[in-house]
Write a protein that holds these residues in place. Structure first.
Motif, PDB file in Angstrom:
ATOM      1  N   VAL A  49       0.180  -8.514   5.187  1.00 27.29           N
ATOM      2  CA  VAL A  49      -0.777  -7.740   4.387  1.00 27.29           C
ATOM      3  C   VAL A  49      -0.170  -6.384   4.022  1.00 27.29           C
ATOM      4  N   VAL A  50       0.481  -5.751   4.984  1.00 25.25           N
ATOM      5  CA  VAL A  50       1.152  -4.470   4.724  1.00 25.25           C
ATOM      6  C   VAL A  50       2.279  -4.668   3.719  1.00 25.25           C
ATOM      7  N   GLY A  51       3.027  -5.774   3.842  1.00 30.67           N
ATOM      8  CA  GLY A  51       4.102  -6.067   2.892  1.00 30.67           C
ATOM      9  C   GLY A  51       3.572  -6.249   1.480  1.00 30.67           C
ATOM     10  N   LEU A  52       2.432  -6.924   1.350  1.00 29.76           N
ATOM     11  CA  LEU A  52       1.815  -7.115   0.035  1.00 29.76           C
ATOM     12  C   LEU A  52       1.352  -5.786  -0.538  1.00 29.76           C
ATOM     13  N   PHE A  53       0.726  -4.965   0.290  1.00 26.85           N
ATOM     14  CA  PHE A  53       0.269  -3.645  -0.163  1.00 26.85           C
ATOM     15  C   PHE A  53       1.443  -2.783  -0.634  1.00 26.85           C
ATOM     16  N   SER A  54       2.533  -2.812   0.136  1.00 26.25           N
ATOM     17  CA  SER A  54       3.718  -2.031  -0.226  1.00 26.25           C
ATOM     18  C   SER A  54       4.304  -2.496  -1.557  1.00 26.25           C
ATOM     19  N   ALA A  55       4.410  -3.815  -1.740  1.00 27.00           N
ATOM     20  CA  ALA A  55       4.956  -4.348  -2.993  1.00 27.00           C
ATOM     21  C   ALA A  55       4.080  -3.965  -4.189  1.00 27.00           C
ATOM     22  N   ILE A  72      10.498  -3.547 -10.324  1.00 27.28           N
ATOM     23  CA  ILE A  72       9.369  -4.411 -10.672  1.00 27.28           C
ATOM     24  C   ILE A  72       9.677  -5.871 -10.335  1.00 27.28           C
ATOM     25  N   THR A  73      10.892  -6.311 -10.659  1.00 26.11           N
ATOM     26  CA  THR A  73      11.236  -7.724 -10.443  1.00 26.11           C
ATOM     27  C   THR A  73      11.141  -8.122  -8.974  1.00 26.11           C
ATOM     28  N   ILE A  74      11.775  -7.372  -8.088  1.00 27.09           N
ATOM     29  CA  ILE A  74      11.798  -7.765  -6.678  1.00 27.09           C
ATOM     30  C   ILE A  74      10.425  -7.637  -6.031  1.00 27.09           C
ATOM     31  N   ASN A  75       9.663  -6.621  -6.408  1.00 25.82           N
ATOM     32  CA  ASN A  75       8.346  -6.460  -5.801  1.00 25.82           C
ATOM     33  C   ASN A  75       7.331  -7.456  -6.363  1.00 25.82           C
ATOM     34  N   SER A  76       7.554  -7.947  -7.572  1.00 24.78           N
ATOM     35  CA  SER A  76       6.716  -9.031  -8.097  1.00 24.78           C
ATOM     36  C   SER A  76       6.955 -10.304  -7.293  1.00 24.78           C
ATOM     37  N   VAL A  77       8.235 -10.580  -7.015  1.00 25.48           N
ATOM     38  CA  VAL A  77       8.573 -11.727  -6.163  1.00 25.48           C
ATOM     39  C   VAL A  77       7.975 -11.524  -4.765  1.00 25.48           C
ATOM     40  N   GLY A  78       8.073 -10.281  -4.263  1.00 23.28           N
ATOM     41  CA  GLY A  78       7.523  -9.963  -2.951  1.00 23.28           C
ATOM     42  C   GLY A  78       6.022 -10.197  -2.888  1.00 23.28           C
ATOM     43  N   PHE A  80       4.279 -12.304  -4.647  1.00 26.65           N
ATOM     44  CA  PHE A  80       4.044 -13.747  -4.663  1.00 26.65           C
ATOM     45  C   PHE A  80       4.299 -14.360  -3.280  1.00 26.65           C
ATOM     46  N   ILE A  81       5.427 -14.009  -2.665  1.00 27.02           N
ATOM     47  CA  ILE A  81       5.790 -14.579  -1.364  1.00 27.02           C
ATOM     48  C   ILE A  81       4.815 -14.132  -0.279  1.00 27.02           C
ATOM     49  N   GLU A  82       4.482 -12.832  -0.252  1.00 29.19           N
ATOM     50  CA  GLU A  82       3.560 -12.332   0.768  1.00 29.19           C
ATOM     51  C   GLU A  82       2.168 -12.943   0.616  1.00 29.19           C
ATOM     52  N   THR A  83       1.748 -13.191  -0.628  1.00 28.77           N
ATOM     53  CA  THR A  83       0.457 -13.840  -0.860  1.00 28.77           C
ATOM     54  C   THR A  83       0.465 -15.256  -0.305  1.00 28.77           C
ATOM     55  N   LEU A  84       1.579 -15.974  -0.492  1.00 34.52           N
ATOM     56  CA  LEU A  84       1.707 -17.320   0.068  1.00 34.52           C
ATOM     57  C   LEU A  84       1.623 -17.280   1.596  1.00 34.52           C
TER      58      LEU A  84
END
Length: 299
Positions: A49-55, A72-78, A80-84
């Protein structure tokens, strides 16, 4: 010179994307265990959850800037992955853990991030908005990088690196280096400064890993010391000595004595199984007119 700096910035940004992507994939073994056991057991959702908030925070900051596309690119991927990860966690988590995770998501993602966006949109404008969000990102990133201090303290205290995987520590070190130089070359200290702390802590983790990887955990040493205090060497040696005779053996010895055998060197070997003497071997000393022989008594 301007072209060289642009190429270097692009190179560090791309490398930062690659390494950060590897860091985002690091929890996969954890979720594989969750899938195999069909339970989250003692795992927590807070890091994801913290990782998603940070991204999300860094994406918002990047949209307020004009030259940080790779952020933007890496945090968009982040995101998506953290949401999964979070969805996977919620699916396998027990009811209590699921409710706690949902509360944290609402508090941090909905309320926290929502307030930051709304307040900066209505109370700030232009460059000021980017500066405010940049400082929020900087402070939050410093807090995230300080979080592993608990792990470092635990490693030093227990002299065990069981819960500090070396590959993740190395990946975090490389990630901090890449993003530091990316922020430095861009002249964006909101990106560069937190990664100085991140690099320092990651290097400390690597050093501690190689220092304690072959050390015996303190927990085992304490147990050994406790046993040594509870059972002195003399007592332990006494415990190791075989029991000489039980009541059955004494009866046999008395019988031998009554028939003329000398009982002084009577028992030479006794094997004890459970609480009974299953087999006792005697080597009695014969009297003057009795030949020496061995009496084999089965209990």
């Amino acid at each position: 010179m301007s072209g060289t700096l642009a190429h270097l910035t692009l190179a560090f940004g791309l490398l930062g994307n690659v390494v950060s992507f590897m860091v985002f994939l690091a929890p996969i073994p954890t979720f594989y265990k969750v899938y195999k056991k069909k339970s989250t057991e003692g795992f927590q959702s807070a890091p994801y959850v913290v990782g998603l908030f940070s991204a999300m925070l860094w994406i918002y900051y990047a949209f307020l800037k004009s030259n940080v596309l790779l952020l933007i690119t890496i945090n968009s991927v982040g995101c998506f992955i953290e949401t999964l990860y979070i969805c996977f966690f919620l699916f396998y988590a027990p009811k209590k853990a699921r409710m706690e995770s949902l509360k944290l998501i609402v508090l941090l993602i909905v309320v926290g991030f929502g307030l930051i966006v709304v307040l900066t949109q209505f109370l700030a404008s232009g460059v000021t908005r980017g500066v405010i969000v940049g400082w929020i990102c900087l402070v939050f990133s410093l807090c995230v990088f300080v979080a592993p201090l608990g792990v470092l303290r635990q490693v030093i205290k227990t002299k065990s690196v069981e819960y500090m995987p070396i590959l993740l520590s190395v990946a975090l070190t490389l990630s901090a280096v890449m993003w530091f130089f990316y922020g430095l070359l861009l002249g964006d200290f909101n990106i560069a400064i937190p990664n100085v702390l991140g690099f320092t802590l990651s290097v400390i983790q690597v050093i501690l890993y190689f220092k304690y990887k072959n050390k015996k955990p303190v927990f085992d040493e304490k147990i050994s010391e406790l046993e040594a205090k509870s059972y002195p060497i003399s007592d332990m040696e006494e415990k190791k000595k075989p029991q000489v005779m039980d009541h059955k053996t004494k009866d046999v010895v008395k019988h031998c004595a009554s028939t003329g055998f000398d009982v002084l060197p009577v028992v030479t070997h006794l094997e004890v199984t459970g609480h009974d003497a299953s087999r006792a071997t005697f080597e009695p000393k014969a009297g003057p007119n009795v030949p020496s022989h061995i009496i084999d008594v089965a209990a």
